[in-house]
Every structure is written in structure tokens, then in C-alpha cells.
Design an enzyme around this catalytic site. Structure first.
Site, PDB file in Angstrom:
ATOM      1  N   HIS A  14       3.187   6.790  -6.722  1.00 28.28           N
ATOM      2  CA  HIS A  14       2.383   8.003  -7.353  1.00 28.28           C
ATOM      3  C   HIS A  14       3.492   9.330  -7.206  1.00 28.28           C
ATOM      4  O   HIS A  14       3.444  10.137  -8.154  1.00 28.28           O
ATOM      5  CB  HIS A  14       1.217   8.180  -6.208  1.00 28.28           C
ATOM      6  CG  HIS A  14       0.061   8.840  -6.884  1.00 28.28           C
ATOM      7  ND1 HIS A  14      -0.817   9.388  -6.048  1.00 28.28           N
ATOM      8  CD2 HIS A  14       0.126   9.511  -8.099  1.00 28.28           C
ATOM      9  CE1 HIS A  14      -1.831  10.076  -6.776  1.00 28.28           C
ATOM     10  NE2 HIS A  14      -1.223  10.131  -8.098  1.00 28.28           N
TER      11      HIS A  14
ATOM     12  N   HIS B 222       1.694   4.428  -2.889  1.00 29.91           N
ATOM     13  CA  HIS B 222       1.735   5.964  -2.608  1.00 29.91           C
ATOM     14  C   HIS B 222       3.091   6.509  -3.194  1.00 29.91           C
ATOM     15  O   HIS B 222       2.926   7.456  -3.722  1.00 29.91           O
ATOM     16  CB  HIS B 222       1.283   6.475  -1.385  1.00 29.91           C
ATOM     17  CG  HIS B 222       0.135   6.280  -0.523  1.00 29.91           C
ATOM     18  ND1 HIS B 222      -0.866   6.868  -1.220  1.00 29.91           N
ATOM     19  CD2 HIS B 222      -0.444   5.514   0.414  1.00 29.91           C
ATOM     20  CE1 HIS B 222      -2.046   6.670  -0.562  1.00 29.91           C
ATOM     21  NE2 HIS B 222      -1.850   5.915   0.448  1.00 29.91           N
TER      22      HIS B 222
ATOM     23  N   HIS C 251       0.813  -1.230   0.029  1.00 32.41           N
ATOM     24  CA  HIS C 251      -0.150   0.256  -0.033  1.00 32.41           C
ATOM     25  C   HIS C 251       0.835   1.378   0.039  1.00 32.41           C
ATOM     26  O   HIS C 251       0.755   1.938  -0.865  1.00 32.41           O
ATOM     27  CB  HIS C 251      -0.776  -0.170   1.180  1.00 32.41           C
ATOM     28  CG  HIS C 251      -1.974   1.151   1.435  1.00 32.41           C
ATOM     29  ND1 HIS C 251      -3.402   1.148   1.154  1.00 32.41           N
ATOM     30  CD2 HIS C 251      -1.429   2.404   1.778  1.00 32.41           C
ATOM     31  CE1 HIS C 251      -3.695   2.188   1.503  1.00 32.41           C
ATOM     32  NE2 HIS C 251      -2.700   2.934   1.616  1.00 32.41           N
ATOM     33  N   GLU C 252       1.862   1.245   0.961  1.00 29.66           N
ATOM     34  CA  GLU C 252       2.648   2.424   1.091  1.00 29.66           C
ATOM     35  C   GLU C 252       3.614   2.745  -0.097  1.00 29.66           C
ATOM     36  O   GLU C 252       3.681   3.734  -0.592  1.00 29.66           O
ATOM     37  CB  GLU C 252       3.560   2.617   2.205  1.00 29.66           C
ATOM     38  CG  GLU C 252       2.739   2.511   3.569  1.00 29.66           C
ATOM     39  CD  GLU C 252       1.464   3.519   3.638  1.00 29.66           C
ATOM     40  OE1 GLU C 252       1.780   4.710   2.918  1.00 29.66           O
ATOM     41  OE2 GLU C 252       0.386   3.345   4.418  1.00 29.66           O
TER      42      GLU C 252
END
Ligand SMILES: [Zn+2]
Length: 675
Positions: A470, A467, A463-464
Site C-alpha cells: 500500500h 501494508h 499481512h505486513e
């Protein structure tokens, strides 16, 4: 020489001493103010370049000092840093207020804004202009003096009420203690939880055990304690925070907050607080949020009711419970889950050695986006445990610097997050690449045992890292529109979508090997992980929807006619209720997310983000989870674009249509079973 005031590329961590921060902040703010003065003192007519773009690039040094300082305050703090944070935070908010209240600056921006259709602006420039203009107008810059004054008064009152709300919730939480003196009262609790309760009692000089309304104490007791009366007592205490009709009661505060938010929105020209908030969200308006919540409700309800009946039957069979109550929910759910799946972390952990999972997530990024991660040892860090990587694309172009800080330490806050030390942007023909960081709290290795992750920690890491991608793959002109600078209900798409690879055989085979035997994780375990992930998803969905609907009930209309908090709640919960109502409890009076934090008119976004990631991943499932074309399209239309365009536009470019809720329903096992 202050290293923070000397130009630097990578953050000069080892050279910075605590006493450098404050002077650096002061100087950087002074410089930023001077840069803004240059804009307002310009005698030539306002243009996009000399006003909007100039403002965007003003204060860059301040941004770097700020991000460095506040990142460290989260990842490696000390009492001195915390003290400095207390000192500079008000200065920073004063600084940003001075900008939004700067009438000369606003006049110049407004003049560009009013000419916008005649200017030959790119899409990104258009977005930047809109964003800058709104940052003033949403704070009342376009209002007359009397309205402006009223607005400031409302803001001050709201700030006070929110503070009071939070203080009351905290006082209510701290006031209650369940003091137990007989071990039999804690029957069912795992040993570790018993110990924690004993420790807590000891810390307050008490005999026996203490259970409180703090989550780490409350949750395990509700999940494991066999004593139904005690569970009831604890649950009612938890559910009635701020609702006792005494000096800590939050009912009046809640009503007043809702009314002031409405007044503020109307003053600014919006139909309601939700209209105001949603203007800068992918969902755009309350109608769309309601449609979304209600559609999901209609689809999830049959599954939720089925699961509830299953739970009722289970509790009846096991303990002869005739009416399942709120305080029975997590207790019997936990028992049922054990019975159905018998899946415990210890069985999975050997397959998820930290180093293997890191190599795995890098491999996934390589297969999707052609990225190469090269660990390097010449980059300054703030702690010896922080790893650094240079990231390259398939043509060996430098893409980003990546910091990874995985283990808990004194001075690091809990949880996991992504942040950046330097934004990506383009200036003077140069593409400045970003410095991105992931910070987590995974158990570190010992001389005899490597760091083995639970499955939840594995998905957290992915998940991290999502990010992180991104940020790393950002490719925009303006730093304020780069990477994760997107609307709030869009920012979790890149992160949540990455979690999907953790459930796929093709991806797990790349890294999930037993740290001792080298055996790949058995398919049967993967299947169990997937099945248990959808356990009681219907009920969980209904619960989330009930919070979202309550949030909208407070904020999507005129709250003036609301006189009673509980009546409004009963109304809002009508369609989502599974357990019998307990009249002495109230959610709103302790609903800190929406009355204290920043989630008002935004609670729906939890589910919204799930719909997005499921729908986006469905395309990968359809075409192959490592399909290069789909991955490239995701990179170019979503990751690289940051906030340069409206999220729905970007999403449709990637997906070909607006998101559908069906893939989420399918993944969550909420569609009616066929055949
Ligand atoms: Zn996230």
C-alpha cells in the site's frame, strides 16, 4: 553538523547520535511554524495553492524527523530515546494544537472551502481541502467562543477520565493473583506454561506457582487447566475488573465518558458520538454499521449455535459437564480442536523457512504487480540485521525502498508492523518515491537450525507486506493522502487480502518447500490448515459482533437515560449470548479498546475489514489468483490511490459493487451446508 538537519534522502541512521534528536525537533518545529506564518501573513487572497496546498507541504522536515525518531523508538530504542520521546511528545502535541487553534489559518481555509464548488479542483484536491477543513471544524474551530471553551473543558475532562479508567483497569489486573502451591492444581498445562508460572512466583519471592490476569498468564491457564473451580475463579476475576463497587470501580467513569462524548458531538453539530466518528469512516453512519452487524449476526448465529451444541456435547461426553459455562469455553474448545485436527505448528514449520517465505511473498508481488525486489547493501540501516531492497516495476522504474527487520531484539517492541521513513508525493513535476519498512519478531536462525515460521507468522509476514505494498505502490500528489493514509476501516484491506494467498495451493507451491528435503507442502496439510482456520468461526464471529454492538449501544445515541452499566450490557448482548450470564461480571468497565483507546464507534471495523478482504479476494478466486488484470485494477484503484477518494468509491471501481458479506460467510464456513 546535525545529520537530521542536513537534507537527506535515505535516513542517515549511522550518523545520528541520540543528542541530535531534540535540537532537530526544535529546529524543524521552528521551521514549520515559519512556513505556516508565511501562509497566514500572505496579503493576497486565500487560494487552494497558497493556503491548502502550502499547509500540506509545510513541516515536511518535521515529519521526516518524527517518523525516523518514533520508528526507532519502536524498533531499536534505548532509555535515552525513551526519555527524549517523553520530552518531545508534549511539544509535538502543543505544535499540532497551535495549528488547529490558529484562527487566521482557519479563516483562510474556510474561505477556500466555501468557494470550493467554484474552483476547478481535481478529485484529489477536493479530498485534501475537505480533510484540512475537517481537521479544524472537528476540533471546534467554527464555534463561538463560549462553545469553544466548553469543548476544551470536555476534552480535558475526557482525557482525565480515560486516564483514570485505564489506571483502574491496570490496578485491578495487578491486584489479583492466583497463588498455587500444589502441582496438581496446574494439571493440564504444558511444561513451558508451568515453568512460566513458577518463574512468576519466584520473581515475587513466592513458593509454587502464580497465575495472573495478564494475557500471557491468563490465556494458557483458561485453555489448559483441568481444575474447573480454579478456571472459574480466574474467569470471574477477569470478567469483573472495574466492577466491584469499590474505589477502582469504573461504572461511573464509563457513564461519564459516554455522556461527555455525546455532548461534544452535539456541540459540533452531530447527532451522536458515533455519527461524529463515522463521518470519517468507510461505513459513514451508525445505521450502516448496525445493518452490517445485524446482517452478519443473522447469518452467523445458526452456525454459532450449532458449534456451541457440539462443544456442549463434547464436554458432557468427556467430563459429564451438564451446563457449559464461560470458564469452560476455551478449555473444551482446545481439546476438541486437538481431537478434530491434530495440527501442530511443528509439523508445518519445516515448510516455512524464513528466507523461503520472503522469496515467496516477493514472488507473489512479482506475479501480481510485476515488482522486482533487489537486495542492496549500500543503504544505511539502524541495525546490521535490517535488510534493504530496491523495488522496481516491470519497466525497471524505481518504485520504493524497502527495509525489512525480522527478528526480536532488546529495544524492539513486540508484534509486527509496517511503517515508512518517507512518504510518496509529487512536487514540481517529480514523483518522489517512498521508503517503506516492515518490522517483525520472528525467531532467528541458529548455527544448526534456520529460522522456521509458524503458520501464523507466515500470514503475519504476508499481512505486513500487504501494508507495505500500500505504501510502496502509492501514486498520489499529496503526502497526507498517500499510501496507508486512508480511513481507518479501509486500511486493513491491502494487508488482510494478502493473507489469502497463504492458503492457496498455487501460491504455496512457489515457496512452501521443506527446508531439508525440498518437498513441497502436501495438499492434505493445506486442507487441514484451511479447515482448522474455520474451527468455531460462528462462535468467534458472535463474540466479535457482541463487542461491536456494545460499542454502538454506548455511542450511537443519547446516553443520558442510561443509569446502569450492566442493564445496558444485558440489553446489548441479548442477541449474541451463548453462555449463561454471570451477574457479577461486566465487560464495559474494563473495555479499554473503546473507553481508553481509540476504538469507540470503531469496534465493528475488525469484521468490516474481513468482509472487505474476503469480498475482494473472491474476485481473484473467480478470475485466477494471479490474474494480471484483476491485480492491476487492485493496484490502480486501491493501492495507488491511498486516501485521495472516498474508500467506497475506490472499492466499487475495483469490485464493480459494494462489498457483500457472502464471501466472508463462505470462507468462514458459515453458510448452510448444501446437499
Ligand atoms: Zn494490519
Amino acid at each position: 553538523m546535525n545529520p537530521l538537519l542536513t537534507p537527506f534522502d535515505t535516513a542517515p541512521f549511522s550518523k545520528i547520535k541520540d543528542e541530535h534528536y531534540k535540537p532537530a525537533f526544535l529546529k524543524a518545529m521552528e521551521d514549520a511554524r515559519a512556513e505556516i506564518d508565511v501562509i497566514t501573513n500572505n496579503s493576497t487572497a486565500p487560494t487552494f495553492e497558497n493556503t491548502v496546498e502550502a499547509l500540506e507541504f509545510a513541516g515536511q522536515q518535521l515529519n521526516r524527523v518524527s517518523s525516523l525518531f518514533f520508528n526507532l523508538n519502536s524498533a531499536e530504542t534505548n532509555p535515552e530515546i525513551q526519555r527524549i520521546a517523553q520530552e518531545v511528545s508534549p511539544l509535538l502535541s502543543e505544535f499540532s494544537n497551535d495549528i488547529t487553534l490558529n484562527q487566521e489559518l482557519f479563516a483562510r481555509i474556510k474561505s477556500v472551502y466555501e468557494e470550493k464548488d467554484k474552483l476547478d479542483l481535481s478529485i484529489e484536491q477536493h479530498t485534501l481541502l475537505e480533510k484540512k477543513y475537517k481537521s479544524f471544524s472537528r476540533n471546534g474551530a467554527h464555534l463561538g467562543e463560549d462553545k469553544k471553551q466548553r469543548l476544551r473543558k470536555i476534552d480535558a475532562e475526557l482525557a482525565k477520565l480515560k486516564l483514570q479508567f485505564g489506571e483502574n483497569v491496570l490496578a485491578e489486573t495487578n491486584k489479583f493473583e492466583l497463588h498455587l502451591t500444589q502441582a496438581s492444581d496446574l494439571k493440564g498445562l504444558p511444561e513451558g506454561e508451568m515453568e512460566a508460572a513458577a518463574q512468576l512466583a519466584k520473581s515475587k519471592d513466592k513458593e509454587g506457582w502464580l497465575v495472573t490476569l495478564d494475557y500471557p498468564s491468563y490465556i494458557p491457564f483458561m485453555k489448559y487447566a483441568e481444575n474447573r473451580e480454579l478456571r472459574k475463579k480466574l474467569s470471574l476475576a477477569f470478567g469483573s475488573k472495574g466492577f466491584h463497587g469499590d474505589e477502582l470501580d469504573n461504572s461511573a467513569n464509563v457513564l461519564q465518558i459516554a455522556k461527555l462524548r455525546y455532548e461534544r458531538a452535539v456541540l459540533l453539530g452531530y447527532a451522536s458520538h458515533a455519527h461524529f466518528v463515522l463521518e470519517e469512516r468507510m461505513a459513514e453512519n451508525p445505521e450502516k454499521v448496525y445493518d452490517f452487524l445485524n446482517e452478519l449476526l443473522e447469518k452467523a448465529k445458526p452456525a454459532a449455535e450449532r458449534e456451541f451444541r457440539q462443544l456442549e456435547d463434547f464436554a458432557r461426553e468427556l467430563d459429564g459437564i451438564d451446563q457449559l459455562q464461560k470458564w469452560d469455553g476455551s478449555y473444551y474448545s482446545e481439546k476438541l480442536k486437538q481431537k478434530l485436527f491434530n495440527l501442530d505448528d511443528e509439523k508445518l514449520k519445516p515448510y516455512f523457512k524464513l528466507e523461503n517465505v520472503i522469496a515467496g511473498v516477493f514472488k507473489v508481488a512479482e506475479k501480481l504487480f510485476g515488482l522486482q525486489f533487489e537486495e542492496v547493501f549500500d543503504i544505511d540501516t539502524y541495525h546490521e540485521e535490517v535488510k534493504t531492497y530496491r523495488v522496481y516495476d516491470s519497466e525497471k522504474n524505481f518504485i520504493s525502498l524497502f527495509y525489512a527487520d525480522f527478528h526480536p531484539r532488546k529495544g524492539k517492541r513486540g508484534g509486527a508492523w509496517m511503517t515508512s521513513y518517507k512518504s510518496q508525493y509529487r512536487k514540481n513535476g517529480k514523483n518522489i518515491r517512498p521508503h517503506v519498512s516492515n518490522v517483525c519478531n520472528f525467531t532467528r536462525s541458529t548455527p544448526s537450525k534456520p529460522s522456521l515460521l509458524t503458520f501464523t507468522e507466515v500470514t503475519t509476514l504476508f499481512h505486513e507486506f500487504g501494508h507495505g505494498l500500500h505504501g510502496m505502490l502509492a501514486n498520489t500528489t499529496y503526502p497526507g493522502l498517500s499510501g496507508t493514509s486512508v480511513f481507518w476501516d479501509f486500511v486493513e484491506l491491502p494487508s488482510q487480502i494478502m493473507e489469502n494467498w497463504c492458503y492457496e495451493k498455487e501460491a504455496l507451491e512457489l515457496f512452501a518447500t521443506h527446508y531439508q528435503t525440498g518437498e513441497t507442502i502436501p495438499m492434505e496439510l493445506i486442507k487441514k490448515i484451511k479447515e482448522s482456520a474455520t474451527f468455531q468461526e460462528g462462535m468467534a464471529t458472535l463474540r466479535q459482533l457482541s463487542f461491536g454492538l456494545l460499542d454502538m449501544a454506548w455511542h450511537a445515541g443519547d446516553p443520558t437515560p442510561i443509569s446502569d452499566v450492566k442493564t445496558l450490557e444485558n440489553q446489548a448482548f441479548k442477541g449474541t449470548q451463548l453462555y449463561p450470564d454471570t451477574p457479577d461480571t461486566c465487560l464495559s468497565t474494563a473495555f479499554a479498546h473503546i473507553f481508553q483507546g481509540g476504538y469507540s464507534s470503531g469496534y465493528y471495523s475488525y469484521k468490516w475489514a474481513e468482509v472487505l478482504d474476503a469480498d475482494a479476494f473472491a474476485l481473484f478466486k473467480e478470475k485466477g489468483i494471479f490474474n494480471k488484470d484483476i491485480a492491476t485494477s487492485f493496484k490502480e484503484n486501491i493501492l495507488a490511490k491511498g486516501g485521495t477518494q472516498k474508500p467506497m468509491v475506490l472499492y466499487k471501481k475495483f469490485r464493480g459493487s459494494e462489498p457483500s458479506i457472502t464471501p466472508l460467510l463462505e470462507r468462514a464456513g458459515l453458510l448452510p451446508k448444501v446437499g
